[in-house]
Design an enzyme around this catalytic site. Structure first.
Site, PDB file in Angstrom:
ATOM      1  N   CYS A  16       4.600   0.147 -24.760  1.00  0.00           N
ATOM      2  CA  CYS A  16       5.379   0.196 -25.992  1.00  0.00           C
ATOM      3  C   CYS A  16       4.451   0.086 -27.195  1.00  0.00           C
ATOM      4  O   CYS A  16       3.234  -0.101 -27.045  1.00  0.00           O
ATOM      5  CB  CYS A  16       6.420  -0.934 -26.026  1.00  0.00           C
ATOM      6  N   CYS A  19       1.967  -2.756 -27.504  1.00  0.00           N
ATOM      7  CA  CYS A  19       0.707  -2.656 -26.763  1.00  0.00           C
ATOM      8  C   CYS A  19      -0.364  -1.975 -27.607  1.00  0.00           C
ATOM      9  O   CYS A  19      -1.479  -2.486 -27.771  1.00  0.00           O
ATOM     10  CB  CYS A  19       0.912  -1.863 -25.470  1.00  0.00           C
ATOM     11  N   CYS A  83     -37.104   6.764  -1.175  1.00  0.00           N
ATOM     12  CA  CYS A  83     -36.840   5.407  -0.678  1.00  0.00           C
ATOM     13  C   CYS A  83     -35.821   4.717  -1.579  1.00  0.00           C
ATOM     14  O   CYS A  83     -35.372   5.273  -2.583  1.00  0.00           O
ATOM     15  CB  CYS A  83     -38.134   4.585  -0.629  1.00  0.00           C
ATOM     16  N   ASP A 495       6.010  -3.430   5.296  1.00  0.00           N
ATOM     17  CA  ASP A 495       7.340  -2.959   4.943  1.00  0.00           C
ATOM     18  C   ASP A 495       8.079  -2.663   6.256  1.00  0.00           C
ATOM     19  O   ASP A 495       7.445  -2.467   7.294  1.00  0.00           O
ATOM     20  CB  ASP A 495       7.210  -1.703   4.079  1.00  0.00           C
ATOM     21  N   ASP A 689       5.003   2.747   3.122  1.00  0.00           N
ATOM     22  CA  ASP A 689       5.052   4.209   3.147  1.00  0.00           C
ATOM     23  C   ASP A 689       5.870   4.814   2.023  1.00  0.00           C
ATOM     24  O   ASP A 689       5.859   6.022   1.834  1.00  0.00           O
ATOM     25  CB  ASP A 689       5.630   4.683   4.483  1.00  0.00           C
ATOM     26  N   ASP A 693       6.815   1.038  -2.443  1.00  0.00           N
ATOM     27  CA  ASP A 693       5.729   0.188  -1.937  1.00  0.00           C
ATOM     28  C   ASP A 693       4.454   0.324  -2.765  1.00  0.00           C
ATOM     29  O   ASP A 693       3.525  -0.472  -2.616  1.00  0.00           O
ATOM     30  CB  ASP A 693       5.395   0.548  -0.478  1.00  0.00           C
TER      31      ASP A 693
END
Length: 794
Positions: A16, A19, A83, A495, A689, A693
């Site tokens: 908003c 911010c 190296c 889940d 999944d 989530d």
């Protein structure tokens, strides 16, 4: 501002005007900073004095406020590194470059991944930075192009070793004379003879070491090339002095070390060849994935079937795929019916039935029917190419455990040079006063036995093999840091729907009349939720005609609300009914019974009246119980986190032996439960999944996405399990443990080798050529140990 610079930053996390206002206010309080933040474009336009403030300070300030800064990413192939001191130097310089957020340089893959702000620094600027250090950076080539280039490089290295060995062989014979007093023909001991064979080895075949040393010293840096050049040049120049003394008659038996310089270079070239060949084996997983791709495609163009290279297929093309052939690209079936072996992507051994309207994955095998498909994803967009990209990126990123080795590598060579000088002085003035030769031999041995390469290769080679091993088994780690962190997990949150269960539920019970079923199915038909699809399928089987919905809204964690034919329809939990002033007491016994049986029960209401109950059951995955037992055997706590009601969740938990259940969780609350467990000191992985989530996957220490799930979940996760096989989760954790153990073994031997080898060489117990051989093979031993992971059982 004396040296004003302008930069535009992409700011993430703003929701908003408060911010953007907050960020702008804080930035403008910084000295020599003028900032304007635009919420609509999510950009911060900043002018600052680069003499007094660094861009990092500005981005850190934004980060401290709880927002993020989005960067561009560039990948380069870097040539010329020999190296760990080289990769450490490049990385250090890039990370100090204004506009660069993070740079990771990988010695094993000879690549760099750089996060940068394109309004401050360009890709050309970054390549020039690397070029100024004496190396070459080019935009990253494809895996095929890189493979070809490395094969050509390996062939070139092999011939250099062969020629160097042939030239060094006569000099090796003179060494046998020194060691065993063998009487050789005089020609072998002739200084001119030895000089003729040693010179091309030193200055033609060994010229790469001089070039590398010059480039590093020019930039006030030192690497392995510097050690090799100092050691072999000292032996060669001292031998030239001996030859001169012999020519002038000052000595009849000069002490020559031509064989030392030549054999050291030969052994190091041989070691580098073996190291490069072994490193190429660490990318075997990508090669195997590339080999899975179809090479040709049968495309219909202008009504005619024609064979074209797979890379020539365009989105929208129609293709014919016959039994036994691979699908060249990701596509959708438009005509025909078949079964497809998708095991190479999903790990599922049972062929999947495909018909019109169903998607097929590129590189999977058509089993038994000819089908016509339409290309939907081609080139870099295909599932296989996405997997290859994830593996490549993971192999290019550094694990935190590598930081210690990188720090040491940065100081290693200068310290070794100091030790070599001190060794010479101690021998010349104290151990064997005035005797030049033992002092020289001991200091040369110190220079050539020290090897920063083994330190630099210890971590990335194991990470490359580990991530490759994971990919071969359907486990995609998105970076070395995730592969490392996984071994420390002690809590796994899962889940329920689509993770522990199959995510394909069926209606088991329905109480209500045909009109109620019609309203229920009509309300659910627009939803993609597995429960909704089960209800629509049930209505279709019962020949129920559905109607259009006039208004629809999903109520997270509770259910849905719809308007159908002017009637208000509610489908969902008790809570939803109570909130709408509907009494559900008379349904309590049946609801409780359904839930005790592990079914998800939903109440249906219309016209402010309860109309019935529908119960849907989602069966547990075949692998769930076995996977959770394996996790328990690994000492992990397993928690189920679900939006379903407590009784249903508990019933599913009993089936798979999960002790801890957190039920009736709203989607937005999942991340807070993860955070709470982290605050308790637990190291948490979240397995999920669905779209809901994604926040929890991002919050967890390790997010594990089931590959059958949504793209949003997979994108938010750190590990993707292809195909949804839950037993891959304990296997991923086991792979992490074995990879970290392998890295620790590599680091131990790399440190132990140098810690033991340098003092032994300084005490004069190692001939320079033996020290050279030890240096050459120390890196080979580290890479070889890493390759053992390929055979590890996970």
């Amino acid at each position: 501002m004396s040296n004003s610079k302008h930069v535009t930053l992409n700011v993430t996390g703003m929701t908003c005007a408060a911010c953007s206002s907050r960020i702008e206010k804080v930035l403008n309080k910084m000295d020599d900073v003028d900032a304007k933040v635009n919420l609509a474009t999510e950009k911060a336009s900043i002018d600052y004095d680069s003499d007094n403030i660094k861009l990092d300070a500005i981005t850190d300030k934004i980060g401290n406020l709880g927002y993020g800064v989005e960067y561009d990413e560039a990948e380069f192939d870097i040539t010329g590194m020999t190296c760990a001191a080289c990769s450490s130097r490049i990385e250090k310089v890039l990370n100090k470059t204004d506009g660069v957020s993070n740079a990771a340089v990988n010695l094993t893959t000879e690549s760099a991944v750089i996060e940068y702000n394109s309004s401050v620094v360009t890709e050309k600027d970054l390549m020039d930075k690397v070029g100024n250090l004496g190396y070459e950076a080019k935009p990253k080539q494809s895996s095929e192009e890189n493979g070809t280039r490395k094969e050509q490089e390996l062939t070139r290295m092999k011939w250099k070793v062969i020629i160097s060995a042939l030239l060094s062989a006569p000099l090796l014979v003179t060494m046998l004379d020194h060691l065993f007093g063998i009487n050789l023909p005089g020609i072998f001991m002739n200084p001119w003879f030895q000089l003729a064979f040693a010179t091309p080895v030193q200055f033609i075949l060994g010229w790469q070491f001089y070039v590398g040393a010059y480039k590093n010293l020019k930039n006030f840096n030192a690497n392995m090339d510097v050690l090799v050049v100092m050691g072999t040049s000292a032996a060669f120049i001292y031998s030239l002095y001996g030859t001169y003394s012999w020519m002038t008659g000052a000595t009849m038996h000069p002490h020559l070390y031509f064989e030392t310089s030549a054999i050291i270079i030969t052994l190091i070239l041989f070691g580098k060849y073996l190291e490069t060949r072994a490193k190429s084996n660490t990318t075997g997983a990508i090669k195997e994935l590339l080999n899975l791709q179809a090479k040709e495609a049968r495309v219909i163009r202008d009504g005619v079937e024609q064979m074209v290279p797979a890379e020539a297929v365009m989105k929208g093309d129609h293709l014919i795929v016959k039994p036994g052939e691979k699908f060249p690209v990701d596509a959708v079936v438009v005509k025909g019916r078949t079964s497809v072996d998708e095991s190479m992507i999903t790990g599922e051994s049972i062929p999947i039935e495909k018909e019109a309207g169903i998607n097929v994955i590129g590189s999977t095998v058509n089993q038994n029917g000819t089908v016509e498909v339409e290309a939907t994803k081609v080139g870099k967009e295909t599932a296989l190419q996405s997997i290859i990209k994830v593996v490549e990126e993971a192999q290019g990123k550094k694990a935190p455990i590598q930081r210690m080795a990188d720090i040491i590598s940065g100081y290693f060579v200068p310290i070794v040079i100091v030790i070599a000088i001190v060794t010479f002085l101690v021998w010349f003035f104290l151990a064997s006063p005035g005797n030049f030769e033992p002092a020289l031999v001991a200091s040369i041995s110190v220079l050539v036995i020290a090897c920063p390469c083994a330190l630099g290769l210890a971590t990335p080679t194991s990470i490359m093999v580990g991530t490759g091993k994971g990919a071969e088994n359907g486990i995609l780690f998105k970076g070395g840091e995730h592969l490392e962190k996984t071994h420390a997990l002690n809590t796994i949150i899962m889940d329920k729907t689509g993770t522990i269960t199959k995510g394909k539920p069926e209606v088991t019970d329905f109480t209500g009349d045909a009109d109620t079923l019609r309203l229920l199915a009509s309300a659910e038909k627009g939803s993609e939720h597995p429960l909704a699809q089960a209800i629509v399928g049930y209505a279709t089987e019962n020949d129920i005609s559905m109607v259009d919905v006039e208004d629809f809204s999903a109520i997270p964690g509770r259910g849905i609300e719809a308007v159908i034919e002017g009637r208000q329809v509610l489908v969902g939990t008790r809570r939803l009914m109570v909130e709408n002033n509907l009494n559900t007491d008379h349904l309590e016994d049946s609801m409780t019974q359904f839930e005790h049986e592990g079914k998800t029960a939903m109440i249906i209401a219309a016209d402010n009246q309860i109309k019935g109950v529908v119960a849907v059951q989602d069966t547990v995955k075949d692998s769930a119980k076995e996977a959770i037992k394996a996790l328990h055997d690994q000492g992990l706590e397993v928690v189920m986190l679900t939006g379903d009601n407590t009784r249903t969740a508990a019933a599913i938990a009993r089936q798979v032996n999960i002790d801890t259940v957190i039920a009736e969780v709203l989607p937005e609350e999942k991340a807070s439960h993860v955070k709470r467990m982290q605050d308790e000191g637990k190291i948490v992985a979240m397995v999920g999944d669905g779209v809901n989530d994604a926040p929890a996957l991002a919050t967890a220490d390790i997010g594990i996405a089931i590959g059958t799930g949504t793209e949003v979940a997979i994108e938010a996760a750190d590990i993707t399990i292809l195909g949804g096989e839950l037993t891959l989760i304990p296997r991923a954790i086991n792979l992490s443990h074995k990879t970290i153990r392998n890295i620790k073994q590599n680091l131990f031997w790399a440190f132990a080798y140098n810690a033991a080898g340098i003092p032994i060489a300084a005490l004069g117990f190692l001939a320079p050529w033996v020290a050279g051989a030890a240096m050459a093979f120390s890196s080979v031993s580290v890479v070889t140990n890493s390759l053992r992971l390929k055979r590890a059982k996970i």
